[in-house]
Design a protein around this motif. Structure first.
Motif, PDB file in Angstrom:
ATOM      1  N   ASN A   1      54.472  42.000  38.357  1.00  0.00           N
ATOM      2  CA  ASN A   1      53.515  41.000  37.911  1.00  0.00           C
ATOM      3  C   ASN A   1      52.149  41.184  38.541  1.00  0.00           C
ATOM      4  OD1 ASN A   1      55.284  39.508  36.213  1.00  0.00           O
ATOM      5  ND2 ASN A   1      56.300  38.716  38.049  1.00  0.00           N
TER       6      ASN A   1
ATOM      7  N   SER B   1      54.160  45.794  33.047  1.00  0.00           N
ATOM      8  CA  SER B   1      53.282  44.843  33.717  1.00  0.00           C
ATOM      9  C   SER B   1      52.969  43.713  32.758  1.00  0.00           C
ATOM     10  CB  SER B   1      51.978  45.523  34.172  1.00  0.00           C
ATOM     11  OG  SER B   1      51.219  45.903  33.049  1.00  0.00           O
ATOM     12  N   ASN B   2      52.448  42.613  33.286  1.00  0.00           N
ATOM     13  CA  ASN B   2      52.022  41.553  32.379  1.00  0.00           C
ATOM     14  C   ASN B   2      50.643  41.882  31.824  1.00  0.00           C
ATOM     15  OD1 ASN B   2      50.091  40.808  34.303  1.00  0.00           O
ATOM     16  ND2 ASN B   2      51.408  39.242  35.210  1.00  0.00           N
ATOM     17  N   ASP B   3      50.140  41.037  30.947  1.00  0.00           N
ATOM     18  CA  ASP B   3      48.931  41.365  30.184  1.00  0.00           C
ATOM     19  C   ASP B   3      47.683  41.497  31.042  1.00  0.00           C
ATOM     20  OD1 ASP B   3      50.368  41.421  27.859  1.00  0.00           O
ATOM     21  OD2 ASP B   3      49.908  39.352  27.293  1.00  0.00           O
TER      22      ASP B   3
ATOM     23  N   SER C   1      53.439  47.602  28.203  1.00  0.00           N
ATOM     24  CA  SER C   1      52.222  46.872  28.539  1.00  0.00           C
ATOM     25  C   SER C   1      51.184  47.802  29.155  1.00  0.00           C
ATOM     26  CB  SER C   1      52.533  45.668  29.425  1.00  0.00           C
ATOM     27  OG  SER C   1      51.466  44.753  29.362  1.00  0.00           O
TER      28      SER C   1
END
Length: 326
Positions: free
Chosen positions: A7, A41-43, A79
């Motif tokens: 994250n 990974s997140n955005d 991502s």
């Protein structure tokens, strides 16, 4: 497998794998990578793999593969991922008696999704990529297989790039699937991707294969998804990409790509690419490529009648590997 779902901003730098990995199972549904199995990974964050090296052979061997991915550096990326200046010198192989769902093998990455940046990675000579599947299994509609010298399948988002990557190894498939694709750089492109200055020196061969079978020197096949109202339809480009291997298929093959297939959407442009080597298709003999005949073998099939896509090719020329293999 190192499975990373991070994250925050994460960087993997200077890692080595020298240990051969063989996974043997009845049913495989997962990821086998030389450095990581799956990285995501997140955005708002970015995952980075930099200056990592795999020298080991990677083999996923199973009786049934549900959705397998094998990659010399990473089996799958999701991502916002950056992979740069990595190299692989170990073979990447997926072998199965049957396949139920999509399975992909790549010299650097097996399957790429989301936003991706790949720069300066090398799949070295002898690091052969192989995908072998004996039957479709019960899910005949979903048994898609692809293999690529750098990436097996690209299903990336807008802004994704592949720049200055090199494949020096052979890519081979022997598959029974619904769709089987193999490419010197990418096996199949399904969404946004800007490719530039990538070089394939390896041979691409498809033997004992059934289904829709496409081999290409740079891309095995384009199969971009989109919408009839042109909402976020893919934009794909090849710029100064090169291929000098022997390209062969029991069905369709081309020096640039095998097919622009099915219901492609969006815009694809191909500019200033260079091709050489040889090309064989079906039961015909291999044709040595020269400056006089190369234009006849750039691709095998472009689906006609589609109002959803545009393909533009300009200024492809003939060349020889020795001019670029420094």
């Amino acid at each position: 497998e190192l499975h990373m779902w991070q994250n925050g901003n994460t960087e993997i730098t200077g890692c080595y794998n020298r240990k051969d990995i063989t996974v043997t199972s009845i049913v495989a549904d997962g990821w086998l990578g030389g450095i990581v199995g799956r990285i995501s990974s997140n955005d708002s964050k970015t995952g980075v793999i930099k200056s990592c090296h795999n020298t080991a052979a990677l083999t996923l061997n199973c009786s049934t593969v549900n959705a397998g991915k094998v990659g010399g550096i990473a089996a799958a990326t999701v991502s916002n991922i950056v992979i740069e200046n990595c190299d692989n010198s170990g073979s990447c192989c997926l072998v199965s008696k049957s396949v139920e769902n999509a399975s992909h093998v790549g010299g650097i990455v097996g399957r790429a999704e989301g936003n991706l940046s790949m720069t300066g990675n090398v799949n070295k000579e002898g690091a052969d990529v192989r995908l072998e599947v004996k039957s479709k299994g019960s899910n005949t509609a979903g048994s898609t297989c692809s293999a690529g010298g750098v990436v097996g399948l690209s299903q990336c988002s807008s802004g994704s790039t592949m720049t200055g990557n090199i494949n020096k190894a052979d890519v081979a498939t022997a598959c029974t699937g619904n769709q089987v694709m193999a490419g010197g750089i990418v096996g199949v492109v399904q969404s946004h991707l800007a490719m530039s200055d990538n070089i394939n020196f390896g041979d691409v061969s498809m033997s004992d294969a059934t289904g829709d079978i496409f081999a290409g020197g740079i891309v095995g096949a384009f199969n971009m998804h989109g919408s009839a109202d042109a909402t976020d339809n893919p934009v794909v480009s090849l710029l100064r990409d090169k291929s000098f291997g022997a390209i062969s298929s029991t069905a369709r093959s081309g020096l640039l790509f095998g097919a622009y297939a099915w219901d492609c959407f969006g815009m694809t442009t191909i500019n200033d690419c260079v091709v050489g080597g040889s090309r064989q298709q079906g039961t015909g003999a291999a044709v040595v490529i020269t400056k006089d005949n190369f234009a006849s073998y750039l691709w095998s099939w472009v689906r006609s009648g589609s109002v959803n896509s545009t393909l533009i090719q300009k200024n492809t020329t003939f060349g020889v590997a020795s001019d670029y293999n420094k």
